[in-house]
Design an enzyme around this catalytic site. Structure first.
Site, mmCIF file in Angstrom:
data_model
loop_
_atom_site.group_PDB
_atom_site.id
_atom_site.type_symbol
_atom_site.label_atom_id
_atom_site.label_comp_id
_atom_site.label_asym_id
_atom_site.label_seq_id
_atom_site.Cartn_x
_atom_site.Cartn_y
_atom_site.Cartn_z
ATOM 1 N N GLY A 5 -2.517 10.056 3.079
ATOM 2 C CA GLY A 5 -1.062 9.971 3.235
ATOM 3 C C GLY A 5 -0.250 11.149 2.760
ATOM 4 O O GLY A 5 0.831 11.416 3.295
ATOM 5 N N GLU A 16 1.147 12.743 -4.203
ATOM 6 C CA GLU A 16 1.026 11.486 -3.459
ATOM 7 C C GLU A 16 2.206 11.302 -2.511
ATOM 8 O O GLU A 16 3.279 11.885 -2.722
ATOM 9 C CB GLU A 16 1.029 10.302 -4.437
ATOM 10 C CG GLU A 16 -0.342 9.850 -4.891
ATOM 11 C CD GLU A 16 -1.114 9.101 -3.806
ATOM 12 O OE1 GLU A 16 -0.799 9.248 -2.608
ATOM 13 O OE2 GLU A 16 -2.042 8.368 -4.164
ATOM 14 N N ASP A 71 3.394 2.675 -5.427
ATOM 15 C CA ASP A 71 3.730 1.282 -5.143
ATOM 16 C C ASP A 71 3.457 0.467 -6.420
ATOM 17 O O ASP A 71 4.293 0.429 -7.320
ATOM 18 C CB ASP A 71 2.850 0.843 -3.954
ATOM 19 C CG ASP A 71 3.310 -0.425 -3.294
ATOM 20 O OD1 ASP A 71 3.856 -1.299 -3.990
ATOM 21 O OD2 ASP A 71 3.130 -0.575 -2.079
ATOM 22 N N PHE A 90 8.672 -1.943 4.498
ATOM 23 C CA PHE A 90 7.425 -1.444 5.100
ATOM 24 C C PHE A 90 7.722 -0.077 5.718
ATOM 25 O O PHE A 90 8.306 0.015 6.789
ATOM 26 C CB PHE A 90 6.927 -2.423 6.164
ATOM 27 C CG PHE A 90 5.477 -2.224 6.513
ATOM 28 C CD1 PHE A 90 4.935 -0.952 6.693
ATOM 29 C CD2 PHE A 90 4.643 -3.322 6.653
ATOM 30 C CE1 PHE A 90 3.598 -0.772 6.995
ATOM 31 C CE2 PHE A 90 3.292 -3.160 6.962
ATOM 32 C CZ PHE A 90 2.781 -1.878 7.135
ATOM 33 N N VAL A 91 7.330 0.970 5.000
ATOM 34 C CA VAL A 91 7.680 2.324 5.460
ATOM 35 C C VAL A 91 6.489 3.029 6.113
ATOM 36 O O VAL A 91 5.341 2.859 5.704
ATOM 37 C CB VAL A 91 8.246 3.191 4.316
ATOM 38 C CG1 VAL A 91 9.663 2.784 3.985
ATOM 39 C CG2 VAL A 91 7.373 3.134 3.072
ATOM 40 N N ASP A 101 1.152 5.283 6.985
ATOM 41 C CA ASP A 101 0.630 4.664 8.204
ATOM 42 C C ASP A 101 0.805 3.153 8.241
ATOM 43 O O ASP A 101 1.037 2.505 7.219
ATOM 44 C CB ASP A 101 -0.865 4.973 8.343
ATOM 45 C CG ASP A 101 -1.701 4.159 7.366
ATOM 46 O OD1 ASP A 101 -1.405 4.186 6.154
ATOM 47 O OD2 ASP A 101 -2.629 3.458 7.818
ATOM 48 N N ARG A 125 1.509 8.282 11.192
ATOM 49 C CA ARG A 125 1.495 9.315 10.149
ATOM 50 C C ARG A 125 2.184 10.596 10.614
ATOM 51 O O ARG A 125 2.658 11.382 9.805
ATOM 52 C CB ARG A 125 0.051 9.658 9.751
ATOM 53 C CG ARG A 125 -0.707 8.553 9.042
ATOM 54 C CD ARG A 125 -1.995 9.109 8.456
ATOM 55 N NE ARG A 125 -2.984 8.103 8.123
ATOM 56 C CZ ARG A 125 -3.072 7.467 6.958
ATOM 57 N NH1 ARG A 125 -2.190 7.712 6.010
ATOM 58 N NH2 ARG A 125 -4.021 6.576 6.744
HETATM 59 C C1 PRP Z 1 -1.457 4.616 -0.569
HETATM 60 C C2 PRP Z 1 -0.771 5.798 -1.229
HETATM 61 C C3 PRP Z 1 -1.296 5.750 -2.626
HETATM 62 C C4 PRP Z 1 -1.451 4.268 -2.893
HETATM 63 C C5 PRP Z 1 -0.257 3.788 -3.640
HETATM 64 O O1 PRP Z 1 -2.708 5.023 -0.154
HETATM 65 O O2 PRP Z 1 -1.075 7.007 -0.582
HETATM 66 O O3 PRP Z 1 -2.550 6.398 -2.743
HETATM 67 O O4 PRP Z 1 -1.539 3.638 -1.608
HETATM 68 O O5 PRP Z 1 -0.388 2.432 -3.972
HETATM 69 P P1 PRP Z 1 -0.441 1.898 -5.454
HETATM 70 O O6 PRP Z 1 0.668 2.545 -6.238
HETATM 71 O O7 PRP Z 1 -0.221 0.403 -5.274
HETATM 72 O O8 PRP Z 1 -1.784 2.184 -6.042
HETATM 73 P P2 PRP Z 1 -3.605 4.215 0.902
HETATM 74 O O9 PRP Z 1 -4.634 3.419 0.134
HETATM 75 O O10 PRP Z 1 -2.726 3.456 1.844
HETATM 76 O O11 PRP Z 1 -4.412 5.364 1.660
HETATM 77 P P3 PRP Z 1 -3.921 6.473 2.712
HETATM 78 O O12 PRP Z 1 -3.102 7.486 1.935
HETATM 79 O O13 PRP Z 1 -5.197 7.067 3.221
HETATM 80 O O14 PRP Z 1 -3.114 5.794 3.799
#
Ligand code: PRP
Length: 181
Positions: free
Chosen positions: A45, A101, A105, A154-155, A161, A167
């Site tokens: 991401g 990042e 979340d 939901f962004v 994604d 993306r």
């Molecule tokens: C998303 C984002 C962070 C994580 C945040 O990654 O990029 O790594 O979730 O969430 P948290 O604060 O609850 O831990 P994702 O697992 O969706 O992977 P991606 O970046 O490959 O889409």
């Protein structure tokens, strides 16, 4: 893609302002250091954000990639992080690490990743996120640099994604609920 977007939350123009401002802050904070800066891009991401951000950091830096996922609170592996792609670098005590990042979340991923890198002797580990959703936080974690605090929507777009799509949108938008419900 665009017809699935309910509204734009962070426009291309605002993204430009955010990456410029964060890049300047990071440059000011690190430029006096005697240790090299290593920017760690967390796949997938954060790729577009990191790509823009580094072009606003006006000092030498190196780039690494990691891919990680954290387990949810309810699993017995809570407190752990799964590493899908690791750093190809040793002697982390010799570097300033900046993890980039797209979104914070629950906070679990960055909290655990920061701890993991500190456990590997890195003496300076900081975090930079484009988006922060403080209302979703499940652990005590505050990013060192955050572009924008956003509500619990939901962004998608600019790296974020839904089922691996969207993306490549050049902005961050709110996904129409009928797309995922
Ligand atoms: C998303 C984002 C962070 C994580 C945040 O990654 O990029 O790594 O979730 O969430 P948290 O604060 O609850 O831990 P994702 O697992 O969706 O992977 P991606 O970046 O490959 O889409």
């Amino acid at each position: 893609m665009h017809q699935d977007v309910k509204s734009i939350l962070v426009s291309e123009e605002e993204i430009k302002e955010i990456t410029t401002t964060l890049g300047q802050r990071i440059t000011n904070d690190y430029k006096g250091s005697d240790k090299p800066l290593v920017v760690i891009v967390i796949l997938k991401g954060s790729m577009p954000f990191a790509s823009d951000l580094i072009r606003h950091i006006d000092m030498p830096l190196e780039i690494e990639f990691m891919k990680v996922s954290s387990y949810g609170a309810g699993t017995k592996t809570s407190g752990e992080i799964k590493i899908h792609l690791d750093l190809n670098r040793e002697h982390l005590e010799n570097y300033n690490l900046l993890i980039v990042e797209d979104i914070v979340d629950s906070g679990r991923t960055l909290q655990r990743l920061t701890q993991l890198l500190k456990n590997r002797n890195a003496n300076c580990v900081k975090t930079c996120t484009l988006l922060d959703k403080p209302s979703r936080r499940e652990v005590d974690f505050v990013p060192d640099y955050a572009g924008k605090s956003i509500p619990d929507e939901f962004v998608i777009g600019y790296g974020l994604d839904y089922n691996e799509k969207y993306r490549n949108l050049p902005y961050v938008g709110i996904l129409k609920s009928e797309v995922y419900s």
